[in-house]
Design a protein around this motif. Structure first.
Motif, short mmCIF file in Angstrom:
data_model
loop_
_atom_site.label_atom_id
_atom_site.label_comp_id
_atom_site.label_asym_id
_atom_site.label_seq_id
_atom_site.Cartn_x
_atom_site.Cartn_y
_atom_site.Cartn_z
N UNK A 133 0.83 -1.21 0.00
CA UNK A 133 0.00 0.00 0.00
C UNK A 133 0.86 1.26 0.00
N UNK A 134 2.02 1.20 0.63
CA UNK A 134 2.91 2.37 0.63
C UNK A 134 3.52 2.59 -0.75
N UNK A 135 3.72 1.50 -1.51
CA UNK A 135 4.32 1.62 -2.84
C UNK A 135 3.31 1.99 -3.91
N UNK A 136 2.06 1.61 -3.72
CA UNK A 136 1.06 1.75 -4.77
C UNK A 136 0.89 3.18 -5.28
N UNK A 137 0.81 4.23 -4.41
CA UNK A 137 0.66 5.59 -4.93
C UNK A 137 1.82 6.01 -5.82
N UNK A 138 3.02 5.55 -5.48
CA UNK A 138 4.20 5.88 -6.29
C UNK A 138 4.10 5.20 -7.66
N UNK A 139 3.75 3.92 -7.66
CA UNK A 139 3.63 3.21 -8.93
C UNK A 139 2.55 3.84 -9.80
N UNK A 140 1.42 4.17 -9.21
CA UNK A 140 0.31 4.71 -10.00
C UNK A 140 0.62 6.10 -10.54
N UNK A 141 1.32 6.92 -9.76
CA UNK A 141 1.69 8.26 -10.24
C UNK A 141 2.61 8.15 -11.44
N UNK A 142 3.54 7.20 -11.40
CA UNK A 142 4.43 6.99 -12.56
C UNK A 142 3.62 6.50 -13.75
N UNK A 143 2.70 5.59 -13.49
CA UNK A 143 1.94 4.99 -14.59
C UNK A 143 1.02 5.98 -15.30
N UNK A 144 0.60 7.04 -14.61
CA UNK A 144 -0.25 8.05 -15.27
C UNK A 144 0.57 9.27 -15.69
N UNK A 145 1.89 9.14 -15.60
CA UNK A 145 2.81 10.19 -16.06
C UNK A 145 2.61 11.52 -15.32
N UNK A 146 2.35 11.41 -14.02
CA UNK A 146 2.22 12.62 -13.19
C UNK A 146 3.52 12.80 -12.41
N UNK A 147 4.43 13.58 -12.96
CA UNK A 147 5.76 13.72 -12.38
C UNK A 147 5.73 14.33 -10.99
N UNK A 148 4.90 15.34 -10.80
CA UNK A 148 4.81 16.00 -9.50
C UNK A 148 4.30 15.04 -8.43
N UNK A 149 3.25 14.28 -8.78
CA UNK A 149 2.69 13.32 -7.83
C UNK A 149 3.67 12.19 -7.56
N UNK A 150 4.43 11.80 -8.57
CA UNK A 150 5.41 10.73 -8.40
C UNK A 150 6.51 11.16 -7.43
N UNK A 151 6.97 12.38 -7.59
CA UNK A 151 8.00 12.90 -6.68
C UNK A 151 7.46 12.96 -5.24
N UNK A 152 6.25 13.47 -5.09
CA UNK A 152 5.67 13.57 -3.75
C UNK A 152 5.46 12.19 -3.14
N UNK A 153 5.01 11.24 -3.95
CA UNK A 153 4.78 9.88 -3.44
C UNK A 153 6.10 9.22 -3.05
N UNK A 154 7.13 9.47 -3.81
CA UNK A 154 8.45 8.91 -3.47
C UNK A 154 8.95 9.50 -2.16
N UNK A 155 8.84 10.81 -2.01
CA UNK A 155 9.30 11.46 -0.78
C UNK A 155 8.51 10.95 0.43
N UNK A 156 7.20 10.77 0.25
CA UNK A 156 6.38 10.26 1.34
C UNK A 156 6.79 8.84 1.72
N UNK A 157 6.99 7.99 0.69
CA UNK A 157 7.40 6.62 0.95
C UNK A 157 8.75 6.57 1.66
N UNK A 158 9.71 7.32 1.15
CA UNK A 158 11.06 7.30 1.73
C UNK A 158 11.06 7.83 3.16
N UNK A 159 10.30 8.89 3.40
CA UNK A 159 10.25 9.47 4.75
C UNK A 159 9.64 8.48 5.74
#
Length: 232
Positions: A191-217
């Motif tokens: 569940x922590x990875x899913x938002x990151x994967x989905x943001x990448x899959x819909x080509x939303x760079x801003x959301x992907x960055x935010x999801x990565x930062x959230x996951x890593x934090x």
């Protein structure tokens, strides 16, 4: 010193010499003892010593010059990322710096992957999230999570990012048993990875960055808390 057994002697000697250098037994800038003396000290032959030296040279710990000898390098200034696993294992405090680099590099990779990834990449990312969620043990979930980040780096279509990811994972995986808390519940890990994967899959760079930062934090917080509870 306790002699080294002849099975995997080069591996063992490399580790012993590496640890002795990292712990300051052989100071930066000094020449190591002569080969004959070192071989006798560690209970190996000179051929084994030479093979171990080749590995230490490749890692940036020493340099060998004909007629001069083998000198300890300033590895913090001249060493490579190959040293990270050894440094983390020897000095757990390095893990905080790995977390910091992991967060910065991870955000860049996620952002780029969201921009350039292909449908094939998207399929691989979603499949890897499923594999994490289906894991039957903590170790299986943790290794699947690590593989997700390799897949994400590949999706960035930047080979340097892939190699950097490998270096960070190589530092992390040898000590992963101490960092297992985020993976005790496989469904939560996915569940922590899913938002990151989905943001990448819909080509939303801003959301992907935010999801990565959230996951890593979040995962760094959980891992750091577990490490802190084990410290005396």
């Amino acid at each position: 010193m306790e002699p080294i057994s002849r099975d995997t002697a080069v591996d063992q000697l490399e580790r012993r010499l590496r640890d002795d250098i990292l712990e300051g037994r052989y100071a930066v800038g000094t020449l190591l003892p002569a080969e004959r003396e070192l071989a006798a000290r560690y209970g190996v032959n000179r051929n084994t010593l030479k093979h171990a030296f080749v590995r230490l040279v490749q890692a940036g710990l020493v340099e060998t010059r004909h007629g001069v000898g083998t000198r300890v390098r300033d590895f913090l200034r001249l060493g490579s990322a190959d040293l990270l696993p050894a440094m983390v294992a020897a000095y757990p405090g390095w893990m905080d710096e790995v977390f910091e680099a992991r967060q910065s590099v991870g955000a860049l990779i996620a952002e780029r992957a969201a921009t350039v990834s292909s449908a094939k990449d998207h399929e691989a990312l979603r499949r890897q999230v499923e594999i994490v969620g289906a894991a039957r043990s903590v170790d299986e979930a943790q290794l699947a999570d690590a593989e997700f980040h390799r897949v994400l780096a590949v999706a960035s279509h930047n080979r340097v990012y892939t190699l950097l990811t490998n270096s960070l994972l190589n530092a992390y995986l040898p000590v992963r048993a101490l960092l297992a808390d985020p993976f005790r519940d496989a469904a939560s890990a996915a569940a922590r990875l899913s938002p990151l994967a989905e943001a990448v899959c819909v080509h939303d760079a801003s959301a992907a960055r935010a999801a990565s930062e959230s996951y890593m934090t979040e995962t760094a917080r959980m891992m750091s808390a577990a490490l802190g509870s084990r410290r005396p």
